[in-house]
Design a protein around this motif. Structure first.
Motif, mmCIF file in Angstrom:
data_model
loop_
_atom_site.group_PDB
_atom_site.id
_atom_site.type_symbol
_atom_site.label_atom_id
_atom_site.label_comp_id
_atom_site.label_asym_id
_atom_site.label_seq_id
_atom_site.Cartn_x
_atom_site.Cartn_y
_atom_site.Cartn_z
ATOM 1 N N ARG A 59 -15.862 5.689 3.223
ATOM 2 C CA ARG A 59 -14.480 5.965 3.635
ATOM 3 C C ARG A 59 -13.588 4.669 4.291
ATOM 4 N N ILE A 60 -12.438 4.610 4.134
ATOM 5 C CA ILE A 60 -11.765 3.405 4.317
ATOM 6 C C ILE A 60 -10.343 3.706 4.807
ATOM 7 N N THR A 61 -9.678 3.144 5.510
ATOM 8 C CA THR A 61 -8.116 3.085 5.329
ATOM 9 C C THR A 61 -7.605 1.640 5.183
ATOM 10 N N HIS A 62 -6.154 1.703 4.884
ATOM 11 C CA HIS A 62 -5.536 0.658 4.438
ATOM 12 C C HIS A 62 -4.167 0.419 5.092
ATOM 13 N N PRO A 63 -3.929 -0.784 5.556
ATOM 14 C CA PRO A 63 -2.793 -0.885 6.437
ATOM 15 C C PRO A 63 -1.293 -0.516 5.403
ATOM 16 N N PHE A 64 -1.488 -0.473 4.126
ATOM 17 C CA PHE A 64 -0.300 -0.431 3.379
ATOM 18 C C PHE A 64 -0.102 1.252 3.173
ATOM 19 N N TYR A 65 -1.186 1.859 3.785
ATOM 20 C CA TYR A 65 -1.038 3.607 3.493
ATOM 21 C C TYR A 65 -1.699 4.059 5.004
ATOM 22 N N GLU A 66 -0.718 3.994 5.841
ATOM 23 C CA GLU A 66 -1.227 4.291 7.211
ATOM 24 C C GLU A 66 -1.458 5.703 7.473
ATOM 25 N N LYS A 67 -0.842 6.788 6.464
ATOM 26 C CA LYS A 67 -1.396 8.208 6.700
ATOM 27 C C LYS A 67 -2.474 8.387 5.776
ATOM 28 N N ASN A 122 -0.533 -20.659 2.483
ATOM 29 C CA ASN A 122 -1.119 -19.278 3.041
ATOM 30 C C ASN A 122 -0.296 -18.246 2.090
ATOM 31 N N LEU A 123 -1.118 -17.468 1.362
ATOM 32 C CA LEU A 123 -0.574 -16.367 0.667
ATOM 33 C C LEU A 123 -0.852 -15.108 1.136
ATOM 34 N N TYR A 124 0.284 -14.222 1.225
ATOM 35 C CA TYR A 124 0.151 -13.196 1.928
ATOM 36 C C TYR A 124 0.170 -11.930 0.983
ATOM 37 N N LEU A 125 -0.519 -10.775 1.244
ATOM 38 C CA LEU A 125 -0.706 -9.757 0.303
ATOM 39 C C LEU A 125 0.434 -8.774 0.762
ATOM 40 N N CYS A 126 1.424 -8.271 -0.268
ATOM 41 C CA CYS A 126 2.621 -7.571 -0.084
ATOM 42 C C CYS A 126 2.431 -6.237 -1.104
ATOM 43 N N ASN A 127 2.908 -4.832 -0.597
ATOM 44 C CA ASN A 127 2.733 -3.739 -1.563
ATOM 45 C C ASN A 127 4.135 -3.680 -2.268
ATOM 46 N N LYS A 128 5.242 -4.466 -1.859
ATOM 47 C CA LYS A 128 6.289 -4.342 -2.383
ATOM 48 C C LYS A 128 6.983 -5.845 -2.666
ATOM 49 N N LEU A 129 7.530 -5.995 -3.742
ATOM 50 C CA LEU A 129 8.110 -7.623 -4.175
ATOM 51 C C LEU A 129 9.490 -7.654 -3.419
ATOM 52 N N SER A 130 9.562 -8.553 -2.922
ATOM 53 C CA SER A 130 11.080 -8.848 -2.234
ATOM 54 C C SER A 130 11.949 -9.699 -3.179
ATOM 55 N N SER A 131 11.278 -10.504 -4.099
ATOM 56 C CA SER A 131 11.836 -11.283 -5.141
ATOM 57 C C SER A 131 11.065 -11.308 -6.283
ATOM 58 N N SER A 132 11.525 -11.891 -7.435
ATOM 59 C CA SER A 132 10.922 -11.552 -8.655
ATOM 60 C C SER A 132 9.440 -12.183 -8.928
ATOM 61 N N GLY A 140 8.887 -4.557 -10.487
ATOM 62 C CA GLY A 140 7.788 -3.775 -11.045
ATOM 63 C C GLY A 140 7.020 -3.192 -9.873
ATOM 64 N N LEU A 141 6.089 -2.408 -10.229
ATOM 65 C CA LEU A 141 5.052 -1.656 -9.263
ATOM 66 C C LEU A 141 4.000 -2.527 -9.170
ATOM 67 N N GLY A 142 3.120 -2.481 -8.211
ATOM 68 C CA GLY A 142 1.910 -2.943 -7.892
ATOM 69 C C GLY A 142 2.034 -3.966 -6.778
ATOM 70 N N TRP A 143 0.865 -4.351 -6.400
ATOM 71 C CA TRP A 143 0.783 -5.385 -5.246
ATOM 72 C C TRP A 143 1.137 -6.858 -5.750
ATOM 73 N N SER A 144 1.471 -7.504 -4.822
ATOM 74 C CA SER A 144 1.275 -9.253 -5.131
ATOM 75 C C SER A 144 0.806 -9.783 -3.916
ATOM 76 N N TYR A 145 0.947 -11.303 -4.201
ATOM 77 C CA TYR A 145 0.782 -12.444 -3.127
ATOM 78 C C TYR A 145 2.019 -13.127 -3.026
ATOM 79 N N ARG A 146 2.390 -13.421 -1.975
ATOM 80 C CA ARG A 146 3.736 -14.154 -1.686
ATOM 81 C C ARG A 146 3.459 -15.470 -1.208
ATOM 82 N N SER A 147 3.802 -16.561 -1.452
ATOM 83 C CA SER A 147 3.689 -17.727 -0.715
ATOM 84 C C SER A 147 4.226 -17.846 0.682
ATOM 85 N N GLN A 148 3.760 -18.551 1.541
ATOM 86 C CA GLN A 148 4.108 -18.927 2.896
ATOM 87 C C GLN A 148 5.705 -19.048 2.946
ATOM 88 N N CYS A 149 6.114 -19.866 1.870
ATOM 89 C CA CYS A 149 7.269 -20.400 1.860
ATOM 90 C C CYS A 149 8.135 -19.484 1.235
#
Length: 239
Positions: A59-67, A122-132, A140-149
């Motif tokens: 069993r695990i928890t994940h920060p993207f799904y706190e509940k 550094n690349l940061y894991l995101c569950n929603k895209l703030s840009s294309s 679209g749906l799904g996770w992405s990695y975003r650059s630090q810049c």
């Protein structure tokens, strides 16, 4: 956490599984996804498990799904097809599933690092895209990695497609021994992507900056987010 060199697993009780390292992509017999780097393998049967599939917490928890609380299932629960909410590909084997919210995560996706170092940024894991997405041009749906810049994003699904394109090229451009080595991994990942809900088709060419990020992301998706595996992946996608 101590890493065991040999383990027993409920999905393969006949023989012990031994920890080993490989630079040849393989199919995980647990989640049915491609892998590279460290794995647990049966020396007698050739049964393979990602390290995270072999010794993952029940069993695990994940920060993207706190509940949510995710339980590890060896087979997808329910009768319908299930889709990983991280990479948007179908689930065919081991999966972390939340009964309350109906979310699903491949074990490797559930264990993706929140921060990756591609050697330059550094690349940061995101569950929603703030840009294309830098690759497909969409959100679209799904996770992405975003650059630090914050100048580009890469969908996990798009990075998987980049790898498939590279493996397809290897299929037709290397000697027969190499083709046989790659054969075990390509059909699983390729089929999973082609049947992906909302598949966007062929990935557009990506620049050098995104390419270096893709190496780090691919190594994490395949279950071993280390610099040495990222270097191996760099050799694969540069061919």
């Amino acid at each position: 956490m101590k890493i065991e060199r040999e383990i027993t697993h409920l999905m393969h009780p006949r023989h012990k599984l031994r920890l080993e390292y490989t630079e040849i992509p393989y199919n995980c017999d647990g989640c049915k996804e491609a892998g590279i780097g460290y794995k647990y393998k049966c020396q007698q049967c050739g049964f393979n498990l990602h390290k995270v599939c072999a010794v993952g917490a029940p069993r695990i928890t994940h920060p993207f799904y706190e509940k949510c609380e995710f339980k590890l299932y060896y087979y997808p629960p329910g009768k319908g097809k299930r889709v990983c909410d991280a990479c948007r590909t179908y689930v065919h084997g081991f999966v972390y599933h939340c009964n309350s919210c109906d979310f699903d995560l491949h074990p490797c996706c559930a264990n993706l690092p929140q921060v990756l170092d591609d050697g330059k940024h550094n690349l940061y894991l995101c569950n929603k895209l703030s840009s294309s997405c830098h690759s497909c041009g969409g959100k679209g749906l799904g996770w992405s990695y975003r650059s630090q810049c914050k100048t580009y994003n890469l969908h996990l699904s798009c990075v998987k497609e980049m790898l498939v394109e590279s493996w397809q090229a290897i299929y037709f451009n290397v000697d027969k021994n190499k083709v046989r080595q790659m054969h075990t991994s390509i059909p699983s990942l390729k089929g999973s992507l082609q049947n992906r809900p909302g598949a966007r088709g062929t990935v557009k060419k990506y620049g050098q900056m995104a390419g270096t990020a893709a190496r780090a992301i691919i190594s994490a998706i395949l279950g071993d987010p280390t610099a040495i595996v990222a270097a191996v992946i760099g050799g694969i996608i540069s061919k």
